[in-house]
Design an enzyme around this catalytic site. Sequence first.
Site, short mmCIF file in Angstrom:
data_model
loop_
_atom_site.label_atom_id
_atom_site.label_comp_id
_atom_site.label_asym_id
_atom_site.label_seq_id
_atom_site.Cartn_x
_atom_site.Cartn_y
_atom_site.Cartn_z
N CYS A 1 0.83 -1.20 0.00
CA CYS A 1 0.00 0.00 0.00
C CYS A 1 0.86 1.25 0.00
O CYS A 1 0.36 2.37 0.14
CB CYS A 1 -1.03 0.00 1.12
N CYS B 1 -2.35 8.46 5.65
CA CYS B 1 -0.91 8.25 5.77
C CYS B 1 -0.42 8.54 7.18
O CYS B 1 0.60 8.00 7.62
CB CYS B 1 -0.14 9.12 4.78
#
Lengths: 147, 147, 399, 399
Positions: free
Chosen positions: A33, A102
């Site tokens: 990812c 993130c």
Amino acid sequence: MYTEKVIEEFTNPQNVGELADADAVGEAGSPTCGDIMKIYLKVECDRITDARFQTFGCAAAIASSSMATRMILGMTLAEAWDLSNADVVDALGGLPEPKVHCSLLARDAIRAAINDFRTRRGLEPLERGSGCCCSGEGGCDSCPGND
Amino acid sequence: MYTEKVIEEFTNPQNVGELADADAVGEAGSPTCGDIMKIYLKVECDRITDARFQTFGCAAAIASSSMATRMILGMTLAEAWDLSNADVVDALGGLPEPKVHCSLLARDAIRAAINDFRTRRGLEPLERGSGCCCSGEGGCDSCPGND
Amino acid sequence: MSDQDQRTLYMDHAATTFMKPEVVAAMAPYLSEHFGNPSSLYRFSRESKNGVEEARGQVAAAVGASAGEIFFTSGGTEADNWAIKGIALANRNRGNHIVTSAIEHHAVLHTCEWLERQGFSVTYLPVDGFGRVEPERVGEAITDETILVSVMTANNEIGTVQPVAEIGRVAHDRGVLFHTDAVQAIGAVPIDVERMGIDLLSLSGHKFYGPKGTGALYIRQGTRVETLIHGGGQERGRRAGTENVPGIVGLGRAIELATADIEGHNRRIAAMRDRLVRGVLGSVPDSRLNGHPTERLPNNANFSFRYIEGESILLLLDGRGICASTGSACSSGSSEPSHVLLATGLSHEEAHGSLRLTLGDANTGEDVDHVLEVLPEVIGRLRRISPLTPARTRVPEAE
Amino acid sequence: MSDQDQRTLYMDHAATTFMKPEVVAAMAPYLSEHFGNPSSLYRFSRESKNGVEEARGQVAAAVGASAGEIFFTSGGTEADNWAIKGIALANRNRGNHIVTSAIEHHAVLHTCEWLERQGFSVTYLPVDGFGRVEPERVGEAITDETILVSVMTANNEIGTVQPVAEIGRVAHDRGVLFHTDAVQAIGAVPIDVERMGIDLLSLSGHKFYGPKGTGALYIRQGTRVETLIHGGGQERGRRAGTENVPGIVGLGRAIELATADIEGHNRRIAAMRDRLVRGVLGSVPDSRLNGHPTERLPNNANFSFRYIEGESILLLLDGRGICASTGSACSSGSSEPSHVLLATGLSHEEAHGSLRLTLGDANTGEDVDHVLEVLPEVIGRLRRISPLTPARTRVPEAE
Ligand SMILES: Cc1ncc(COP(=O)(O)O)c(C=O)c1O
Ligand SMILES: Cc1ncc(COP(=O)(O)O)c(C=O)c1O
């Protein structure tokens, strides 16, 4: 799209690297990812006295890694456990919406490190929802400065 | 889109008007489809000695009316009957494709006038496909200049 | 009557407008140094992105929307296509009926006809003699199957302004979405999508002194619209394709200028237009004004002159340096004249004899004087050529 | 390593290009005095009409077509949408199958996905490790139901040039139409629609120093294509909407310039690119060149740098004034990196660590030198931060 603060933190990240004699190491993410963070902590009396990180990821991931390590320095493990990604995002002056995820990386890595610290001491790893993370070494209150 | 020649012919059309003592009058078109032409002819010995027109229509219709009346002046009725719209279009230096049909108006009005001429003399009107249009007054050849 | 008169007197602003110098100036840096792709990440492309977003805000402000509801397109036509096909295809499960009017622009009508071929059914509402759609008719036309009402804000040929707010109310009362083609209205009719109950609105830059090939569709927040042009993630994933950055910047600046003082602008333009209309009707017999006497765009004058045909009027005017337009079919090579004029009840002959003069920001009182001098001459000349002209109307040639 | 270096070094010409001064100059009169609507009848609008038709001839000449086969659009995306939807919807009765490749631009892929939702079936052909579609695979994928093959001329990310003529031959041998997205190829790959067996071709102005928001679709004479944007009779009734005259004029001039000396241009650009590639691969360990070693666009260099992620490379380069691009998903906020890089067999990690540098006409040898100086530093810096970097690759910080 990034704030100046994010760009600054990303361009000049703090606390990069490893700690050879870390008391705890945590990792989160996966290369699939697009981001991985590894965090190294020195802990004295439940308090974080040193923190380093290594991150594979985008600017948001690196900036929030750097910011998060700066924020947890000096915190108790309990406080660090409770650090939310919203706190990190705020400290960075915001992140673009698609980048907010993130910043979860840092929180997850910190929690992984705290559980590593606990496991090394024979304690149960904490659940996600859990609020306290004392190592139990004489209780949180017995450490100097924990008042 | 029009050639200079069309614009010139349209802007300064020749032979506009009526002939009070016309030997033949023809009309074609309808206001519904946007153009009508009426043509007036003087005929001497099967030869067109004067021609006038009135046109309701676009620039192509007016220009081809003017050009057609100029072309048939001096022609025998047979020659005028055979005047094709392609001849008129050529004389105008061409028309845009969607405007070519407007030049049919002149041919149709001329043929209507020739048939009017014949009818006035008790002759059968000619069919579209027909090639000759002598009035029969002593035969075409008997008129001066028809050699 | 030849080419001597070299100056061009442009009175066809409904067809397109020149660009204002401020608009060209706003675009200039985006034609040269600010060329970055707005989707790029580096700082260099920020100018492009900011230019686009500033324009989005300008368009939103002009119609009372929020910036997130504005999507840039390649013009009014694409906006109309997107709005109508987008609503139809996204709401197929809710119904297959669309209500529009008989006097819409072809961008709407041909889109609706395409949808008919895809199985949708469309009601084309008639208009009254002034070109107005009656809001009650809209209500009557709506069925359980109706998913969209699309009626233009103002007509491009005859300038009639529609009772958009009422139509919006009727549509909303029945739970039906409302689209309006405001291409001709921007800068002349004050728009407020909230107050007017508009769910989708099309506009086009080149009708208000902005660039050709630019437009926008307003889509009310939360409205499901299928994408028309698929690809990259531009326009928040709803209209793909690298943005026409200079064009968008120009559109933004143009709409800002066009809507800054609508009232003052309209007053000035309508005064000239009214003098033009009075002058023409007063000096040319058997002439009429098409469209609505008062509910019309301030710059629009649309006449019918009996006994003669529009294209020939237009070309004689062109010979005198005047740029105008007509609803006569002969200008397009088909035999049916303007569907708009026919819908208002004009005969074919009257429709063929129409002339549209649309004023703009650069026109002056002298321009009106000049048209008033030239036009009656031109009409007289053509009437002398026409077999339809009655003797009373046939004016002899001036010596 | 901060903002000191103020000069912008643009190496992202696959994203978009600046406009050449000649292009801006060609457009200039159409931004001001020549503003007429090409559809208008008066002489004043002739300049606009002629401008559009001259551009049509320029585009036709550039691809070996005749002018009547060129239709202007609002960009490459619209051209792709029109070609594929237009063929699909016009040939529904002949079949419902389309063959394309896994590495097409989203303008093609998302259009195909939309058609799948409308009941069409689509084969996405795999590519080899260099990103090439094998023509035999195309032949194998064609069924009795196939109505279109769409394979791009050159890829926008990795620059791989496809064997278009062979693919065209295979399609035609089976009686299937062939569309190619040549958006990245114009000016680099000589195009001849006859020789290459192309029935439809998309192109976009802003990829060859022309204006954004302009494009064209070549449609071979006699090919039935349904209209995408309905309305007025522009583009011979096949693409409605008032023409973006200045844009079209700019597109025409740009394609003329871009195709005037393809060979010379390619030689110059490829020489710089090759030095860049050699320099990077030579100085950065664990790096690779993505795409084909030789069958690639002359300006394209696409690298993967292991252990680090593309967006962060890109932003550090940006800090040093270098504009580049990446196929990492983190640049778009999704988690899947570039479908193109994955299709060539790269792992997610390698795909995330990609960097695209695309050279252009204004780049110089010094630009290459500068990138060769900065890039290894940037890579080293990020690798010191990464937990994945093996000790042998971790270079210590220079003092
Ligand atoms: C291969 C390819 N196809 C299509 C497009 C879309 O073109 P445009 O941005 O002009 O719509 C692009 C560029 O973005 C491209 O690189
Ligand atoms: C009412 C109306 N709708 C739509 C359009 C189409 O706009 P565009 O030419 O920008 O595509 C026009 C103008 O041509 C118009 O007048």
